[in-house]
Design a protein around this motif. Structure first.
Motif, mmCIF file in Angstrom:
data_model
loop_
_atom_site.group_PDB
_atom_site.id
_atom_site.type_symbol
_atom_site.label_atom_id
_atom_site.label_comp_id
_atom_site.label_asym_id
_atom_site.label_seq_id
_atom_site.Cartn_x
_atom_site.Cartn_y
_atom_site.Cartn_z
ATOM 1 N N GLU A 29 11.234 21.948 77.123
ATOM 2 C CA GLU A 29 11.478 21.796 78.541
ATOM 3 C C GLU A 29 10.138 21.374 79.202
ATOM 4 O OE1 GLU A 29 12.750 24.112 82.470
ATOM 5 O OE2 GLU A 29 12.917 25.144 80.478
ATOM 6 N N LEU A 30 10.161 20.137 79.752
ATOM 7 C CA LEU A 30 8.991 19.571 80.265
ATOM 8 C C LEU A 30 9.068 19.668 82.003
ATOM 9 C CD1 LEU A 30 8.744 16.214 78.190
ATOM 10 C CD2 LEU A 30 7.672 18.310 77.681
ATOM 11 N N THR A 31 7.981 20.327 82.390
ATOM 12 C CA THR A 31 8.018 20.471 83.676
ATOM 13 C C THR A 31 6.587 20.194 84.291
ATOM 14 O OG1 THR A 31 7.480 22.885 83.722
ATOM 15 C CG2 THR A 31 9.629 22.470 83.671
ATOM 16 N N GLY A 32 6.769 19.978 85.746
ATOM 17 C CA GLY A 32 5.397 19.511 86.347
ATOM 18 C C GLY A 32 4.536 18.303 85.747
ATOM 19 N N CYS A 33 5.572 17.436 85.355
ATOM 20 C CA CYS A 33 4.929 15.965 84.836
ATOM 21 C C CYS A 33 4.339 15.493 85.984
ATOM 22 C CB CYS A 33 6.245 15.452 84.322
ATOM 23 S SG CYS A 33 7.034 16.132 83.164
ATOM 24 N N THR A 76 5.028 7.634 88.103
ATOM 25 C CA THR A 76 5.242 8.464 88.858
ATOM 26 C C THR A 76 6.770 9.228 89.116
ATOM 27 O OG1 THR A 76 5.230 6.964 90.476
ATOM 28 C CG2 THR A 76 3.206 7.803 90.016
ATOM 29 N N TYR A 77 7.668 7.947 88.498
ATOM 30 C CA TYR A 77 9.247 8.570 88.541
ATOM 31 C C TYR A 77 9.725 9.663 87.598
ATOM 32 C CZ TYR A 77 8.793 5.230 84.957
ATOM 33 O OH TYR A 77 8.383 4.520 83.635
ATOM 34 N N LEU A 78 8.757 9.604 86.629
ATOM 35 C CA LEU A 78 8.964 10.844 85.683
ATOM 36 C C LEU A 78 8.574 12.194 85.919
ATOM 37 C CD1 LEU A 78 8.055 9.014 82.325
ATOM 38 C CD2 LEU A 78 10.398 8.895 83.548
ATOM 39 N N ARG A 79 9.236 13.213 86.435
ATOM 40 C CA ARG A 79 8.914 14.262 87.063
ATOM 41 C C ARG A 79 9.178 15.692 86.069
ATOM 42 N NH1 ARG A 79 6.938 14.630 92.073
ATOM 43 N NH2 ARG A 79 6.470 12.561 93.111
ATOM 44 N N SER A 80 10.159 15.468 85.427
ATOM 45 C CA SER A 80 10.568 16.393 84.297
ATOM 46 C C SER A 80 11.266 15.959 83.057
ATOM 47 C CB SER A 80 11.203 17.699 84.985
ATOM 48 O OG SER A 80 12.593 17.340 85.414
ATOM 49 N N GLY A 81 11.523 16.758 82.051
ATOM 50 C CA GLY A 81 12.324 16.269 80.816
ATOM 51 C C GLY A 81 12.748 17.344 80.255
ATOM 52 N N VAL A 109 12.294 12.505 90.819
ATOM 53 C CA VAL A 109 12.045 13.484 91.639
ATOM 54 C C VAL A 109 13.518 14.355 92.215
ATOM 55 C CG1 VAL A 109 12.239 11.960 93.730
ATOM 56 C CG2 VAL A 109 10.958 14.078 93.553
ATOM 57 N N ASN A 110 14.421 13.437 92.170
ATOM 58 C CA ASN A 110 15.722 13.965 92.613
ATOM 59 C C ASN A 110 16.526 14.938 91.708
ATOM 60 O OD1 ASN A 110 16.839 12.120 91.090
ATOM 61 N ND2 ASN A 110 17.818 10.736 92.567
ATOM 62 N N GLY A 111 15.955 15.025 90.363
ATOM 63 C CA GLY A 111 16.760 15.598 89.466
ATOM 64 C C GLY A 111 17.723 14.993 88.557
ATOM 65 N N ARG A 112 17.944 13.636 88.906
ATOM 66 C CA ARG A 112 18.700 12.832 88.030
ATOM 67 C C ARG A 112 18.157 12.172 86.828
ATOM 68 N NH1 ARG A 112 22.100 10.454 93.123
ATOM 69 N NH2 ARG A 112 23.494 12.402 93.289
ATOM 70 N N PRO A 113 18.631 11.755 85.796
ATOM 71 C CA PRO A 113 18.120 11.112 84.885
ATOM 72 C C PRO A 113 17.894 9.931 85.071
ATOM 73 C CG PRO A 113 20.400 12.014 84.056
ATOM 74 C CD PRO A 113 20.170 12.222 85.481
ATOM 75 N N VAL A 114 16.623 9.480 84.540
ATOM 76 C CA VAL A 114 15.959 8.042 84.810
ATOM 77 C C VAL A 114 15.499 7.603 83.554
ATOM 78 C CG1 VAL A 114 15.175 8.667 87.143
ATOM 79 C CG2 VAL A 114 13.515 9.176 84.976
ATOM 80 N N GLY A 115 15.893 8.147 82.476
ATOM 81 C CA GLY A 115 15.686 7.127 81.109
ATOM 82 C C GLY A 115 15.156 8.303 79.834
#
Length: 137
Positions: free
Chosen positions: A20-24, A32-37, A66-72
């Motif tokens: 669980e990747l947090t605080g990216c 900057t669009y990658l916030r968690s994973g 940032v909105n919690g939706r998948p981006v890739g």
């Protein structure tokens, strides 16, 4: 999870786990669009409580914005050839992004396990809960 359990003497093991990747953050501003994973890792290695080598495997990380939706996603090639004797679990976070977001970036990281070395040596270790840090680039 390690199969068979990691013990005092090196043996061929299969490892799989979840991250669980947090605080990216993106210090250089390129991601900057990658916030968690959320990721999954599968690998094989010659491993013991105190060493790992010939680590081969793969990982897939699904990134969220940032909105919690998948981006890739990023597909990683996990590989560590050298004997690692200080923190062998770190080899599971060593490799290169083979495809997807952050492609061609090097990956390295460290895991701070909650399990003591003495417990691993005397009872074996089937799982490795912990926290850590992973760096892309």
């Amino acid at each position: 999870m390690f199969e068979p359990e990691v013990g005092l003497t090196p043996r061929h093991v299969q490892a799989r786990g979840h991250l669980e990747l947090t605080g990216c953050t993106s210090p250089d501003g390129t991601a900057t669009y990658l916030r968690s994973g959320w990721g999954s890792v599968r690998a094989t290695a010659q491993a013991s409580c105190t060493s790992a080598r010939q680590v081969r495997g793969s990982a897939v990380i699904t990134w969220f914005g940032v909105n919690g939706r998948p981006v890739g996603t990023s597909r990683l090639r996990v590989r560590a050839d050298r004997l690692v004797a200080q923190r062998p679990a770190d080899t599971l976070l060593t490799g290169t992004v083979a495809a997807g977001r952050l492609a061609k970036e090097r990956v390295s990281g460290g895991i701070s396990p909650a399990t003591a070395l003495l417990g691993c040596a005397t009872r074996g270790m089937a799982t490795l809960p912990g926290s850590g840090r992973i760096v892309f680039g």
